[in-house]
Scaffold this motif. Structure first.
Motif, PDB file in Angstrom:
ATOM      1  N   GLY A  47      31.201 -59.693   2.547  1.00  0.00           N
ATOM      2  CA  GLY A  47      32.541 -59.282   2.125  1.00  0.00           C
ATOM      3  C   GLY A  47      33.523 -60.417   2.412  1.00  0.00           C
ATOM      4  O   GLY A  47      33.447 -61.039   3.466  1.00  0.00           O
ATOM      5  N   GLY A  90      31.092 -62.586  14.884  1.00  0.00           N
ATOM      6  CA  GLY A  90      30.946 -61.353  14.102  1.00  0.00           C
ATOM      7  C   GLY A  90      31.611 -61.375  12.741  1.00  0.00           C
ATOM      8  O   GLY A  90      31.846 -60.321  12.147  1.00  0.00           O
ATOM      9  N   SER A 107      26.255 -66.123  10.659  1.00  0.00           N
ATOM     10  CA  SER A 107      24.795 -65.983  10.593  1.00  0.00           C
ATOM     11  C   SER A 107      24.395 -65.291   9.293  1.00  0.00           C
ATOM     12  O   SER A 107      23.390 -65.664   8.662  1.00  0.00           O
ATOM     13  CB  SER A 107      24.279 -65.156  11.767  1.00  0.00           C
ATOM     14  OG  SER A 107      24.819 -65.631  12.967  1.00  0.00           O
ATOM     15  N   LEU A 108      25.179 -64.292   8.911  1.00  0.00           N
ATOM     16  CA  LEU A 108      24.903 -63.574   7.659  1.00  0.00           C
ATOM     17  C   LEU A 108      24.885 -64.560   6.483  1.00  0.00           C
ATOM     18  O   LEU A 108      24.021 -64.497   5.606  1.00  0.00           O
ATOM     19  CB  LEU A 108      25.985 -62.509   7.460  1.00  0.00           C
ATOM     20  CG  LEU A 108      25.927 -61.649   6.204  1.00  0.00           C
ATOM     21  CD1 LEU A 108      24.683 -60.765   6.229  1.00  0.00           C
ATOM     22  CD2 LEU A 108      27.179 -60.774   6.078  1.00  0.00           C
ATOM     23  N   ASN A 160      31.030 -71.159  17.228  1.00  0.00           N
ATOM     24  CA  ASN A 160      32.132 -70.235  17.531  1.00  0.00           C
ATOM     25  C   ASN A 160      33.382 -70.995  17.946  1.00  0.00           C
ATOM     26  O   ASN A 160      34.487 -70.577  17.647  1.00  0.00           O
ATOM     27  CB  ASN A 160      31.734 -69.277  18.661  1.00  0.00           C
ATOM     28  CG  ASN A 160      30.809 -68.182  18.185  1.00  0.00           C
ATOM     29  OD1 ASN A 160      30.814 -67.829  17.005  1.00  0.00           O
ATOM     30  ND2 ASN A 160      29.990 -67.662  19.072  1.00  0.00           N
ATOM     31  N   GLU A 207      30.837 -52.841  10.776  1.00  0.00           N
ATOM     32  CA  GLU A 207      29.462 -52.358  10.600  1.00  0.00           C
ATOM     33  C   GLU A 207      29.078 -51.402  11.734  1.00  0.00           C
ATOM     34  O   GLU A 207      28.509 -50.340  11.499  1.00  0.00           O
ATOM     35  CB  GLU A 207      28.477 -53.534  10.547  1.00  0.00           C
ATOM     36  CG  GLU A 207      27.068 -53.039  10.299  1.00  0.00           C
ATOM     37  CD  GLU A 207      25.994 -54.108  10.363  1.00  0.00           C
ATOM     38  OE1 GLU A 207      26.220 -55.160  10.977  1.00  0.00           O
ATOM     39  OE2 GLU A 207      24.907 -53.858   9.791  1.00  0.00           O
TER      40      GLU A 207
HETATM   41  P1  ATP Z   1      28.174 -64.648  16.098  1.00  0.00           P
HETATM   42  O1  ATP Z   1      28.912 -65.917  16.314  1.00  0.00           O
HETATM   43  O2  ATP Z   1      28.479 -63.597  17.112  1.00  0.00           O
HETATM   44  O3  ATP Z   1      26.707 -64.832  15.831  1.00  0.00           O
HETATM   45  P2  ATP Z   1      28.585 -64.358  13.250  1.00  0.00           P
HETATM   46  O4  ATP Z   1      29.857 -64.856  12.678  1.00  0.00           O
HETATM   47  O5  ATP Z   1      27.353 -65.173  13.057  1.00  0.00           O
HETATM   48  O6  ATP Z   1      28.809 -64.040  14.784  1.00  0.00           O
HETATM   49  P3  ATP Z   1      27.175 -62.284  11.932  1.00  0.00           P
HETATM   50  O7  ATP Z   1      25.981 -62.307  12.854  1.00  0.00           O
HETATM   51  O8  ATP Z   1      27.016 -62.911  10.621  1.00  0.00           O
HETATM   52  O9  ATP Z   1      28.406 -62.908  12.671  1.00  0.00           O
HETATM   53  O10 ATP Z   1      27.680 -60.785  11.766  1.00  0.00           O
HETATM   54  C1  ATP Z   1      26.985 -59.688  12.348  1.00  0.00           C
HETATM   55  C2  ATP Z   1      26.848 -58.574  11.329  1.00  0.00           C
HETATM   56  O11 ATP Z   1      28.156 -58.091  10.994  1.00  0.00           O
HETATM   57  C3  ATP Z   1      26.255 -59.048  10.013  1.00  0.00           C
HETATM   58  O12 ATP Z   1      24.848 -58.972  10.008  1.00  0.00           O
HETATM   59  C4  ATP Z   1      26.883 -58.079   9.015  1.00  0.00           C
HETATM   60  O13 ATP Z   1      26.158 -56.886   8.921  1.00  0.00           O
HETATM   61  C5  ATP Z   1      28.253 -57.786   9.618  1.00  0.00           C
HETATM   62  N1  ATP Z   1      29.268 -58.673   9.011  1.00  0.00           N
HETATM   63  C6  ATP Z   1      29.971 -59.661   9.609  1.00  0.00           C
HETATM   64  N2  ATP Z   1      30.803 -60.266   8.746  1.00  0.00           N
HETATM   65  C7  ATP Z   1      30.614 -59.657   7.553  1.00  0.00           C
HETATM   66  C8  ATP Z   1      31.155 -59.850   6.251  1.00  0.00           C
HETATM   67  N3  ATP Z   1      32.071 -60.800   6.001  1.00  0.00           N
HETATM   68  N4  ATP Z   1      30.703 -59.058   5.252  1.00  0.00           N
HETATM   69  C9  ATP Z   1      29.775 -58.094   5.484  1.00  0.00           C
HETATM   70  N5  ATP Z   1      29.222 -57.869   6.687  1.00  0.00           N
HETATM   71  C10 ATP Z   1      29.635 -58.635   7.713  1.00  0.00           C
END
Ligand code: ATP
Length: 275
Positions: A20, A58, A62-63, A159, A233
């Protein structure tokens, strides 16, 4: 090769439409899909070296790495930066070289360096050993990034951008640096809709759930200022468990309750600064 000490194959997950918001980042990835193929060489545009995605936890870093792997149809290898600096598996520079060679051996591939600041950030941090080692490993990586000819695309995620050495951020190192922030209200609407649709489809047999209409997601977005994507989520999952436990459809009150019981990290951090 399924797994090495330093690199782990990560299963691609989802499609680019599962992210998203982050429109600039998504467009960038969509446009460069296939850039390693011979037909791209004829354009003389070259294959991208890599990108750095930095920003709050979050919010989809990673997504993005996982979705990029499925979008591009390339294997995703996650480098464990901590293990590069571990004394157990040999010298740190050799470890870094071995990891880069492995990524090249399966090219075209995507090399994901998660939490890159943990290895390269503080030259004095204990995780990266002595500062000299950290500098040398970091130098090995940057030289490789500049000179590599094989189609290994780097996605580095961090981060804390201020923990990275300035050389990292210098123009020309990475093709692009993307900053991801907490989602805007419009992005939160998208994220709510995405996660609700996914879970509601799974629980259809239970009856008619609260539908994720534009009005419903707009109201949820309005109530969740400061929430990250991961926190949205979590709230959806928690609301679904409340409904599932009673084997009934998901209702508005489940969502309301889940939102009220979530204290987003951004609020907790702001409170810590205040006190
Ligand atoms: P971290 O630094 O803590 O690893 P990150 O930025 O890598 O954080 P993600 O692991 O990608 O965050 O996010 C965790 C989960 O939150 C994802 O697997 C997804 O389900 C949901 N999420 C986070 N951001 C989005 C987004 N922009 N759209 C949809 N889902 C999201």
């Amino acid at each position: 090769i399924r797994k090495s000490e330093l690199l782990e194959f990560i299963a691609p997950a989802g499609s680019i439409d599962d992210i998203g918001g982050l429109d600039n980042l998504k467009q960038w990835l969509v446009k460069r899909n296939g850039s390693w193929l011979p037909e791209a060489a004829r354009w003389g545009i070259g294959s991208p070296k890599g990108i750095l995605i930095t920003g709050v936890p979050g919010c989809g870093k990673s997504l993005t790495a996982k979705c990029m792997s499925s979008l591009w149809g390339l294997p995703l290898l996650r480098l464990d930066v901590g293990k590069v600096f571990s004394g157990l598996v040999g010298s740190s520079e050799q470890n870094m070289r071995a990891a880069l060679r492995l990524a090249e051996a399966v090219a075209p591939s995507i090399l994901w360096i998660d939490e890159i600041e943990k290895g390269f950030g503080s030259a004095t941090s204990s995780s990266s050993g002595d500062s000299g080692t950290s500098q040398r490993v970091f130098g090995t990586f940057l030289t490789w990034l500049q000179e590599k000819t094989s189609p290994v695309f780097v996605i580095a995620t961090a981060n804390k951008i201020d923990a990275l050495p300035p050389e990292f951020l210098r123009k020309g190192r990475f093709d692009e640096i993307f900053f991801v922030d907490l989602p805007t209200p419009a992005e939160r609407e998208e994220i709510w809709a995405l996660h609700l649709r996914r879970r509601l489809a799974a629980g259809e047999a239970l009856g008619s759930h609260v539908p994720p209409t534009p009005e419903v997601v707009a109201e949820l977005a309005r109530r969740t200022d400061g929430f990250s994507g991961a926190e949205i989520e979590q709230a959806v999952v928690s609301a679904c468990f409340d409904a599932f436990a009673e084997r009934r459809p998901l209702g508005w009150t489940d969502l309301e309750h889940a939102v009220r019981s979530t204290v987003p990290l951004s609020v907790t951090q702001a409170e810590q600064v205040d006190t």
